[in-house]
Design an enzyme around this catalytic site. Sequence first.
Site, PDB file in Angstrom:
ATOM      1  N   SER A 139      18.959  15.703  50.418  1.00 46.08           N
ATOM      2  CA  SER A 139      19.661  16.588  49.486  1.00 46.08           C
ATOM      3  C   SER A 139      20.688  17.377  50.285  1.00 46.08           C
ATOM      4  O   SER A 139      20.499  17.603  51.491  1.00 46.08           O
ATOM      5  CB  SER A 139      18.668  17.565  48.852  1.00 46.08           C
ATOM      6  OG  SER A 139      19.355  18.613  48.182  1.00 46.08           O
ATOM      7  N   TYR A 152      10.734  22.627  48.555  1.00 45.66           N
ATOM      8  CA  TYR A 152      11.623  21.489  48.250  1.00 45.66           C
ATOM      9  C   TYR A 152      12.717  21.370  49.311  1.00 45.66           C
ATOM     10  O   TYR A 152      12.923  20.290  49.888  1.00 45.66           O
ATOM     11  CB  TYR A 152      12.241  21.660  46.858  1.00 45.66           C
ATOM     12  CG  TYR A 152      13.261  20.586  46.542  1.00 45.66           C
ATOM     13  CD1 TYR A 152      12.847  19.305  46.194  1.00 45.66           C
ATOM     14  CD2 TYR A 152      14.631  20.842  46.621  1.00 45.66           C
ATOM     15  CE1 TYR A 152      13.779  18.304  45.938  1.00 45.66           C
ATOM     16  CE2 TYR A 152      15.567  19.843  46.365  1.00 45.66           C
ATOM     17  CZ  TYR A 152      15.133  18.580  46.024  1.00 45.66           C
ATOM     18  OH  TYR A 152      16.052  17.584  45.771  1.00 45.66           O
TER      19      TYR A 152
END
Length: 251
Positions: A139, A152
């Site tokens: 990400s 996360y």
Amino acid sequence: MNLTGNTILITGGSRGIGRALAEALHDRGNQVIITGRDAAALEALCTQHPGMTGLPLDLRDHASLTQLANRVRIQFPSLNVLIANAGISRPENLASGQWNSHDAEAIIDTNILGVLRTVATFLPLLTQQRHATLMATSSALAFLPLASFPTYCASKAFLHSWLVSLRHQLRHLPVEVLELSPPYVQTALTGAAQASDPRAMPVEEYVQQVLQKLERGDHPRGELLLDRDQPRRWAERDGQYDALFALMNPA
Ligand SMILES: NC(=O)c1ccc[n+]([C@@H]2O[C@H](COP(=O)([O-])OP(=O)(O)OC[C@H]3O[C@@H](n4cnc5c(N)ncnc54)[C@H](OP(=O)(O)O)[C@@H]3O)[C@@H](O)[C@H]2O)c1
């Protein structure tokens, strides 16, 4: 990576970014195998795209991964592209006084251990091919955290670092290691609202840009990152880390 004529397995291929990648790569003449827990979604996609194959996989279940691998080895021995894309995301309020590690453990089990298990399972098959590609989805948040998603973001930072080492260790083998680092994209990753959030990038647009970069070989150090995310990637080097962190995480 050549964009046609491959046998490609995509984890998390039933929805979102994985699904859009699966459809685009199928359209370009690849044998695409999609996996996920939602059997109905896999079946619907395969009906829509004749030739695509859907196989069940729960990354958190070792037996499920072993069954998948056994089937792939028999049915698709020419597998030469693995896209370890499946992931989950949940916000966590560590200061609430009620935080427990339940969500964090699910994220670590899926986003970190799930990817490691997938790579461990399929790497032997990939190394048998003349040319192979192993792509994993991290990400843009791997480089600068959004503090409301602490585990996360940390899971993606882990993947970034791990992939750097994997790439180095495989440097003498014909296995290209790519890191896909998406920006905020319109999928249901954090819930239904994200899928129509105008601040997020439409998923098909994102995947088209990724394929263009792949086609041009525009992924320095194996990193597939949109140009607009380069400032985040290099924030620390450029002395912008604190300023960008503050922008993303207002006090
Ligand atoms: N969307 C974004 O803004 C964004 C930004 C940066 C990075 N990413 C990353 O991109 C990847 C794809 O996310 P997305 O946005 O496309 O989310 P999504 O639409 O929620 O898709 C997630 C996929 O992962 C699969 N999955 C989740 N848990 C699984 C498990 N235990 N076993 C097997 N499959 C599992 C899901 O399938 P089933 O539910 O059917 O199992 C689904 O196909 C993730 O790694 C995510 O972290 C997304």
